[in-house]
Design an enzyme around this catalytic site. Structure first.
Site, PDB file in Angstrom:
ATOM      1  CE1 TYR A  77     -13.351 -27.358  -0.599  1.00 53.75           C
ATOM      2  CE2 TYR A  77     -13.401 -29.720  -1.670  1.00 53.75           C
ATOM      3  CZ  TYR A  77     -13.596 -28.727  -0.715  1.00 53.75           C
ATOM      4  OH  TYR A  77     -14.101 -29.602  -0.156  1.00 53.75           O
ATOM      5  CD  GLU A 133     -13.632 -27.825   2.734  1.00 52.78           C
ATOM      6  OE1 GLU A 133     -14.134 -28.015   2.290  1.00 52.78           O
ATOM      7  OE2 GLU A 133     -14.201 -26.479   3.532  1.00 52.78           O
TER       8      GLU A 133
END
Ligand code: GDP
Ligand code: MN
Length: 378
Positions: A101, A189
């Site tokens: 992530y 993101e």
């Protein structure tokens, strides 16, 4: 503005980042044709401005061209997470060794850019991050600052990151940071950033949200943004203000968002529902007020309106002239309650009082303006 995934990935590719091959399809046939180009298999993803698609069934990993067609038929034209799926992204299927992530976040209250990294990525990231806060690394950077790759390598090493692809990860983070800064991103993101068995880092997903205030510096995005607005929202943009459509039947204009929120609350409290909300901001002129009043009165369900303005530098006589100019072009008898205070208030009241459909309230309390409208509509 939320940039659609396919477009965002295209832009990130331009920064030297690796994204899966593929493109968007509007029909089953197109989806199947793209799968054929990709060698048969593929991942089919619903393009909607929302995360959490994986869990909701909006991302389908397909082994054959037939499965791709099937996945596209399930998604296209149907609703997912409150959005209608108009296009799907068909991409090459990337075998994943590890999911990472990472995001670049603009923290506006601290005026800093934050790089966030977790070596456990994937669709459970929120739970993982809550259970094991130490697994999420943060790096704060000043706006405008460049981060050299060596600093990122050091940062990763100092935090005990053990990864064969550590240098490549540092390079990827540097490029993401650069892209986010260039694009005025509030959020960029990547989840997951996939580590592949052959040692590549591939951006499997991308959520890019850019600051609307920076759009004039990005003509392509700006065009897309304007195309996504309703005609009324677009006209408001052209006037330099924001128009917020709501469900009710009362038009609302205020000078300032705080006064606006208070006015909306008071309307609700007294049983009236706003049809829209428009904040004039600081630059009140006759032309602006005429334009915004025409705009908020335009939806056919609007029964009446409240105009709640405070003039410091702004001259309220200008606002009053704008109100009159707009009302003379309007048909029907719909009451407009006007509370204009401050600079030139007396001149404004004098011009407006006695005009058809205009009801001037001379007090400070917004309650009085709202009560007046309630009385007029009952
Ligand atoms: P989101 O749920 O809206 O964030 O959508 P994502 O694009 O992140 O997809 C959800 C999940 O699907 C990812 O976390 C991956 O595990 C999986 N996925 C997406 N693309 C691929 C791919 O190319 N290969 C494989 N094996 N899995 C993928
Ligand atoms: Mn994702």
């Amino acid at each position: 503005m939320i940039v659609p995934e396919d477009l965002a990935k295209g832009m990130l590719k331009g920064y030297g980042l690796t994204v899966p091959q593929g493109r968007v399809a509007h029909t089953l046939e197109e989806a199947a044709a793209i799968a054929a180009e990709l060698g048969g298999s593929g991942v089919v993803k619903a393009i909607i401005p929302s995360g959490g698609r994986g869990k909701a069934g909006g991302v389908k990993v397909c082994k054959t061209q037939e499965q791709v067609r099937e996945a596209a038929s399930v998604l296209l034209g149907n609703e997912l997470l409150g959005h209608c799926v108009k296009t799907v992204l068909v991409e090459e299927l990337i075998p994943i060794k590890q999911e990472i992530y990472t995001s670049v976040l603009t923290n506006t209250s601290l005026d800093q850019i934050e790089l966030i990294l977790s070596l456990v990525g994937g669709i459970e990231i929120e739970n993982t991050a809550q259970k094991d806060q130490g697994s999420v690394l943060h790096l704060a950077v000043q706006p405008g600052e460049l981060i050299p790759v060596h600093r990122l390598v050091l940062w990763l090493r100092n935090h005990g990151v053990e990864l064969d692809e550590l240098n490549l990860l540092a390079d990827t983070l540097a490029k993401l940071h650069r892209a986010a800064a260039d694009l005025d991103a509030n959020l960029l993101e990547i989840n997951p950033l996939a580590v592949t068995h052959d040692g590549r880092l591939v951006l499997l997903d991308c959520k890019l949200e850019v600051d609307d205030n920076g759009l004039s510096r990005h003509p392509d995005l700006n065009k897309l943004y304007l195309a996504s607005l309703s005609p009324r929202e677009r006209r408001a943009k052209e006037l330099g203000v924001s128009y917020v459509p709501l469900d009710g039947d009362i038009g609302v204009i205020t000078s300032g968002a705080g006064l606006g929120m208070a006015t909306l609350d008071l309307l609700q409290q007294r049983g009236l529902a706003p049809a829209n909300f428009l904040d004039t901001g600081g630059g009140i002129s006759e032309a602006l007020v005429k334009g915004v009043l025409e705009l908020i009165m335009e939806p056919p369900q609007v029964r009446g309106a409240v105009i709640n303005l405070y003039g410091g530098i702004n001259r309220m006589l200008e606002a009053a002239k704008g109100i009159l100019a707009a009302l003379t072009t309007m048909e029907g008898n719909r009451p407009v309650v006007v509370k204009v205070l401050g600079n030139q208030q007396e001149e404004a009241w004098e011009l407006l009082e006695g005009q058809p459909n205009v009801y001037v309230v001379r007090v400070v309390q917004t309650e009085d303006a709202v009560d007046r409208l309630v009385a007029l509509l009952n």
